[in-house]
Design a protein around this motif. Structure first.
Motif, short mmCIF file in Angstrom:
data_model
loop_
_atom_site.label_atom_id
_atom_site.label_comp_id
_atom_site.label_asym_id
_atom_site.label_seq_id
_atom_site.Cartn_x
_atom_site.Cartn_y
_atom_site.Cartn_z
N ALA A 94 0.84 -1.20 0.00
CA ALA A 94 0.00 0.00 0.00
C ALA A 94 0.88 1.25 0.00
N THR A 95 0.57 2.18 -0.87
CA THR A 95 1.29 3.46 -0.91
C THR A 95 0.82 4.35 0.23
N PRO A 96 1.77 4.91 0.99
CA PRO A 96 1.37 5.80 2.08
C PRO A 96 0.56 6.99 1.58
N THR A 97 -0.48 7.35 2.30
CA THR A 97 -1.26 8.55 2.02
C THR A 97 -0.90 9.59 3.06
N VAL A 98 -0.45 10.76 2.60
CA VAL A 98 0.06 11.78 3.51
C VAL A 98 -0.83 13.01 3.46
N THR A 99 -1.29 13.45 4.63
CA THR A 99 -2.07 14.67 4.77
C THR A 99 -1.32 15.64 5.66
N ILE A 100 -1.16 16.87 5.22
CA ILE A 100 -0.42 17.87 5.99
C ILE A 100 -1.39 18.89 6.58
N THR A 101 -1.29 19.07 7.88
CA THR A 101 -2.10 20.07 8.59
C THR A 101 -1.20 21.21 9.04
N ALA A 102 -1.60 22.44 8.75
CA ALA A 102 -0.81 23.62 9.11
C ALA A 102 -1.47 24.33 10.29
#
Length: 281
Positions: A94-102
Protein backbone atom coordinates in the motif's frame (compact mmCIF):
# COMPACT_ATOMS: atom_id res chain seq x y z
CA UNK A 1 18.89 -57.83 -3.69
CA UNK A 2 17.29 -54.39 -3.95
CA UNK A 3 15.07 -53.57 -1.02
CA UNK A 4 11.48 -52.48 -1.55
CA UNK A 5 10.95 -48.86 -0.66
CA UNK A 6 8.18 -46.28 -0.60
CA UNK A 7 8.88 -43.23 -2.81
CA UNK A 8 8.56 -39.94 -0.97
CA UNK A 9 8.71 -36.23 -1.83
CA UNK A 10 8.66 -32.97 0.13
CA UNK A 11 8.79 -29.37 -1.05
CA UNK A 12 10.20 -26.10 0.28
CA UNK A 13 9.60 -22.52 -0.83
CA UNK A 14 12.01 -19.59 -1.09
CA UNK A 15 12.10 -16.85 0.08
CA UNK A 16 9.13 -17.77 2.34
CA UNK A 17 5.47 -18.75 2.42
CA UNK A 18 4.60 -15.17 3.44
CA UNK A 19 5.70 -12.59 0.87
CA UNK A 20 4.89 -9.12 -0.42
CA UNK A 21 2.66 -8.75 -3.46
CA UNK A 22 4.60 -9.14 -6.70
CA UNK A 23 7.36 -11.32 -5.20
CA UNK A 24 8.43 -14.32 -7.26
CA UNK A 25 8.87 -17.52 -5.24
CA UNK A 26 10.59 -20.82 -6.06
CA UNK A 27 9.44 -24.25 -4.91
CA UNK A 28 12.04 -27.01 -4.76
CA UNK A 29 11.35 -30.75 -4.44
CA UNK A 30 13.34 -33.21 -2.35
CA UNK A 31 12.58 -36.82 -3.31
CA UNK A 32 13.58 -40.28 -2.11
CA UNK A 33 13.38 -43.49 -4.12
CA UNK A 34 12.22 -41.70 -7.21
CA UNK A 35 14.38 -43.92 -9.38
CA UNK A 36 16.65 -43.02 -12.28
CA UNK A 37 14.04 -40.89 -14.07
CA UNK A 38 11.53 -39.47 -11.61
CA UNK A 39 8.66 -37.37 -12.92
CA UNK A 40 6.98 -34.47 -11.17
CA UNK A 41 3.54 -32.96 -11.32
CA UNK A 42 3.14 -29.59 -9.61
CA UNK A 43 -0.33 -28.59 -8.48
CA UNK A 44 -1.51 -25.07 -7.71
CA UNK A 45 -5.01 -24.97 -6.26
CA UNK A 46 -5.44 -28.55 -7.60
CA UNK A 47 -4.51 -27.50 -11.16
CA UNK A 48 -1.39 -28.89 -12.89
CA UNK A 49 1.04 -26.03 -13.55
CA UNK A 50 4.49 -27.65 -14.13
CA UNK A 51 6.27 -30.98 -14.63
CA UNK A 52 9.83 -30.07 -13.65
CA UNK A 53 11.84 -30.70 -10.48
CA UNK A 54 11.22 -27.13 -9.33
CA UNK A 55 8.57 -24.51 -9.95
CA UNK A 56 8.52 -20.72 -9.67
CA UNK A 57 5.86 -18.05 -10.13
CA UNK A 58 4.34 -14.95 -8.49
CA UNK A 59 1.71 -16.19 -6.03
CA UNK A 60 -1.64 -14.77 -5.05
CA UNK A 61 -2.88 -14.71 -1.50
CA UNK A 62 -4.29 -18.08 -0.44
CA UNK A 63 -2.63 -20.15 -3.20
CA UNK A 64 -1.92 -23.79 -2.27
CA UNK A 65 1.01 -25.54 -3.94
CA UNK A 66 1.96 -29.22 -3.80
CA UNK A 67 3.88 -31.80 -5.82
CA UNK A 68 3.28 -35.38 -6.94
CA UNK A 69 6.32 -37.64 -7.51
CA UNK A 70 6.03 -40.39 -10.12
CA UNK A 71 8.75 -42.94 -9.33
CA UNK A 72 10.47 -45.50 -11.54
CA UNK A 73 12.44 -46.99 -8.66
CA UNK A 74 12.89 -50.71 -9.43
CA UNK A 75 11.49 -52.09 -6.18
CA UNK A 76 8.92 -49.45 -5.31
CA UNK A 77 5.93 -50.31 -3.21
CA UNK A 78 3.81 -47.74 -5.06
CA UNK A 79 4.19 -45.58 -8.17
CA UNK A 80 3.58 -42.14 -6.73
CA UNK A 81 3.98 -40.03 -3.63
CA UNK A 82 2.35 -36.76 -2.54
CA UNK A 83 4.23 -33.89 -0.97
CA UNK A 84 3.29 -31.53 1.79
CA UNK A 85 1.08 -28.56 0.86
CA UNK A 86 2.36 -24.98 1.14
CA UNK A 87 -0.26 -22.30 1.61
CA UNK A 88 0.83 -18.83 0.52
CA UNK A 89 0.10 -15.58 2.36
CA UNK A 90 0.60 -12.51 0.17
CA UNK A 91 0.69 -9.08 1.79
CA UNK A 92 -0.53 -6.20 -0.40
CA UNK A 93 1.78 -3.23 -0.90
CA UNK A 94 0.00 0.00 0.00
CA UNK A 95 1.29 3.46 -0.91
CA UNK A 96 1.37 5.80 2.08
CA UNK A 97 -1.26 8.55 2.02
CA UNK A 98 0.06 11.78 3.51
CA UNK A 99 -2.07 14.67 4.77
CA UNK A 100 -0.42 17.87 5.99
CA UNK A 101 -2.10 20.07 8.59
CA UNK A 102 -0.81 23.62 9.11
CA UNK A 103 -1.17 25.37 12.49
CA UNK A 104 -2.27 28.16 12.60
CA UNK A 105 -2.88 27.69 8.86
CA UNK A 106 -1.53 28.09 5.34
CA UNK A 107 -2.22 31.85 5.35
CA UNK A 108 0.16 33.58 7.75
CA UNK A 109 1.98 36.83 8.29
CA UNK A 110 5.44 37.03 6.72
CA UNK A 111 7.95 35.92 9.36
CA UNK A 112 5.34 34.12 11.46
CA UNK A 113 6.11 30.59 12.67
CA UNK A 114 3.92 27.86 11.23
CA UNK A 115 3.75 24.25 12.40
CA UNK A 116 3.17 21.59 9.76
CA UNK A 117 2.12 18.10 10.85
CA UNK A 118 2.14 15.08 8.50
CA UNK A 119 -0.53 12.44 9.14
CA UNK A 120 0.11 9.10 7.40
CA UNK A 121 -2.11 6.18 6.42
CA UNK A 122 -0.39 2.91 5.35
CA UNK A 123 2.95 4.07 6.74
CA UNK A 124 3.75 0.91 8.69
CA UNK A 125 4.95 0.83 12.31
CA UNK A 126 7.90 3.23 11.90
CA UNK A 127 7.67 5.38 8.75
CA UNK A 128 10.41 7.88 7.92
CA UNK A 129 9.86 11.50 6.92
CA UNK A 130 11.62 14.07 4.72
CA UNK A 131 10.34 17.61 4.29
CA UNK A 132 10.93 19.67 1.14
CA UNK A 133 10.63 23.39 0.45
CA UNK A 134 9.98 24.20 -3.20
CA UNK A 135 11.28 20.75 -4.15
CA UNK A 136 14.54 21.03 -2.19
CA UNK A 137 15.14 18.59 0.69
CA UNK A 138 15.54 20.32 4.07
CA UNK A 139 18.49 18.91 6.05
CA UNK A 140 17.42 17.70 9.50
CA UNK A 141 13.69 18.01 8.73
CA UNK A 142 12.97 14.31 9.18
CA UNK A 143 10.17 14.15 11.76
CA UNK A 144 6.41 14.14 11.33
CA UNK A 145 6.33 17.79 12.47
CA UNK A 146 8.07 20.72 10.77
CA UNK A 147 8.22 24.23 12.28
CA UNK A 148 9.37 27.14 10.14
CA UNK A 149 9.18 30.91 10.30
CA UNK A 150 10.55 32.22 7.01
CA UNK A 151 7.97 31.21 4.45
CA UNK A 152 7.56 33.31 1.33
CA UNK A 153 4.31 33.73 -0.54
CA UNK A 154 3.40 30.68 -2.66
CA UNK A 155 6.11 28.49 -1.12
CA UNK A 156 5.37 24.82 -1.72
CA UNK A 157 5.99 22.57 1.30
CA UNK A 158 5.85 18.80 0.87
CA UNK A 159 6.60 15.77 3.01
CA UNK A 160 7.84 12.49 1.54
CA UNK A 161 7.02 9.46 3.72
CA UNK A 162 8.68 6.07 3.31
CA UNK A 163 6.68 3.22 4.79
CA UNK A 164 8.19 0.60 7.08
CA UNK A 165 7.41 -3.03 7.84
CA UNK A 166 7.77 -6.22 5.85
CA UNK A 167 6.48 -4.60 2.65
CA UNK A 168 7.93 -1.16 3.37
CA UNK A 169 10.18 1.16 1.35
CA UNK A 170 7.15 2.48 -0.52
CA UNK A 171 6.91 6.26 -0.78
CA UNK A 172 4.01 8.66 -0.72
CA UNK A 173 3.83 12.42 -0.31
CA UNK A 174 1.53 15.33 0.42
CA UNK A 175 1.97 19.08 0.04
CA UNK A 176 0.53 22.48 0.93
CA UNK A 177 1.01 25.94 -0.59
CA UNK A 178 1.85 28.72 1.87
CA UNK A 179 0.45 32.22 1.51
CA UNK A 180 2.05 35.10 3.38
CA UNK A 181 0.80 38.64 3.95
CA UNK A 182 2.78 41.77 4.73
CA UNK A 183 0.84 42.64 7.86
CA UNK A 184 3.30 44.05 10.37
CA UNK A 185 6.03 44.60 7.74
CA UNK A 186 6.77 48.19 6.81
CA UNK A 187 6.25 49.04 3.17
CA UNK A 188 8.81 50.90 1.10
CA UNK A 189 8.02 53.89 -1.04
CA UNK A 190 6.91 53.41 -4.65
CA UNK A 191 9.82 52.90 -7.00
CA UNK A 192 11.57 50.30 -4.80
CA UNK A 193 13.59 47.92 -6.98
CA UNK A 194 14.15 44.25 -6.30
CA UNK A 195 17.23 43.06 -4.48
CA UNK A 196 18.97 40.05 -6.03
CA UNK A 197 20.97 37.14 -4.64
CA UNK A 198 23.23 35.61 -7.28
CA UNK A 199 24.13 32.93 -8.08
CA UNK A 200 21.52 30.57 -6.67
CA UNK A 201 22.37 27.70 -6.12
CA UNK A 202 25.93 28.49 -5.05
CA UNK A 203 28.88 27.02 -3.14
CA UNK A 204 28.53 29.34 -0.16
CA UNK A 205 29.86 32.33 -2.11
CA UNK A 206 27.32 34.73 -3.52
CA UNK A 207 26.55 38.41 -4.05
CA UNK A 208 23.58 40.46 -2.96
CA UNK A 209 22.99 43.63 -4.87
CA UNK A 210 20.27 46.13 -5.54
CA UNK A 211 18.86 49.48 -4.56
CA UNK A 212 16.55 50.43 -1.74
CA UNK A 213 15.13 53.14 -4.00
CA UNK A 214 14.94 52.90 -7.76
CA UNK A 215 15.86 56.56 -8.07
CA UNK A 216 19.08 56.02 -6.14
CA UNK A 217 18.25 59.06 -4.01
CA UNK A 218 18.30 57.25 -0.70
CA UNK A 219 20.51 58.00 2.27
CA UNK A 220 23.42 55.89 3.50
CA UNK A 221 21.25 53.20 5.07
CA UNK A 222 22.51 50.43 7.34
CA UNK A 223 21.52 46.90 6.30
CA UNK A 224 21.80 43.94 8.71
CA UNK A 225 22.50 40.56 7.12
CA UNK A 226 21.75 37.22 8.74
CA UNK A 227 22.05 33.72 7.26
CA UNK A 228 20.38 30.79 9.03
CA UNK A 229 19.98 27.13 8.21
CA UNK A 230 16.58 25.44 8.06
CA UNK A 231 16.79 24.66 11.78
CA UNK A 232 17.10 28.36 12.63
CA UNK A 233 20.80 28.27 13.52
CA UNK A 234 22.68 31.43 12.55
CA UNK A 235 25.70 30.69 10.33
CA UNK A 236 26.54 34.25 9.28
CA UNK A 237 25.80 37.76 10.55
CA UNK A 238 27.08 41.15 9.32
CA UNK A 239 26.15 44.78 8.70
CA UNK A 240 26.77 46.81 5.57
CA UNK A 241 26.08 50.37 4.43
CA UNK A 242 23.92 50.96 1.39
CA UNK A 243 25.50 54.13 -0.02
CA UNK A 244 22.67 56.29 -1.35
CA UNK A 245 20.40 53.31 -1.02
CA UNK A 246 22.53 51.02 -3.19
CA UNK A 247 24.80 48.09 -2.35
CA UNK A 248 26.75 45.27 -3.98
CA UNK A 249 28.07 42.95 -1.28
CA UNK A 250 29.97 39.68 -1.74
CA UNK A 251 29.37 37.09 0.99
CA UNK A 252 31.52 34.02 1.63
CA UNK A 253 30.17 31.40 4.04
CA UNK A 254 33.16 29.05 3.70
CA UNK A 255 33.45 25.55 2.30
CA UNK A 256 32.57 23.77 5.56
CA UNK A 257 28.87 24.52 5.18
CA UNK A 258 26.64 21.49 4.63
CA UNK A 259 24.68 21.20 1.41
CA UNK A 260 21.06 22.27 1.66
CA UNK A 261 18.75 25.25 1.76
CA UNK A 262 19.56 28.39 3.75
CA UNK A 263 17.78 31.66 4.51
CA UNK A 264 19.23 35.14 4.07
CA UNK A 265 17.35 37.89 5.91
CA UNK A 266 18.03 41.57 5.21
CA UNK A 267 16.85 44.00 7.88
CA UNK A 268 16.57 47.59 6.69
CA UNK A 269 14.87 50.69 7.97
CA UNK A 270 12.29 50.46 5.21
CA UNK A 271 11.60 46.74 5.24
CA UNK A 272 12.85 43.23 5.83
CA UNK A 273 13.58 40.92 2.93
CA UNK A 274 13.94 37.13 3.04
CA UNK A 275 15.74 35.00 0.43
CA UNK A 276 15.95 31.22 0.15
CA UNK A 277 19.11 29.90 -1.46
CA UNK A 278 20.72 26.50 -1.95
CA UNK A 279 24.30 25.57 -1.15
CA UNK A 280 25.78 22.82 -3.32
CA UNK A 281 29.45 22.28 -2.46
Amino acid sequence: VTPTRDPAVSITVSPADTVCAGTRVTYTSLQAYGGSAPAYIWKRNNTTVATTASYNYIPANGDSVSCVLISNYQCRSQDSAFSNVIDMAVIPIATPTVTITAIPGTVITQGQNDTLIATVINGGPSPTYQWYLNGVALPGADLDTFIFGAFLNNDSVSCMVTSSGMCGNVRGSGYVIMHTTNVGVAQVAPGHSDIMLVPNPNKGDFTIKGALYASGAGANDEVSLEVTDMLGQVVYRNKIIAAKGRFNEHISLGDALANGMYILTLHMAQESRVFHFVVEQ
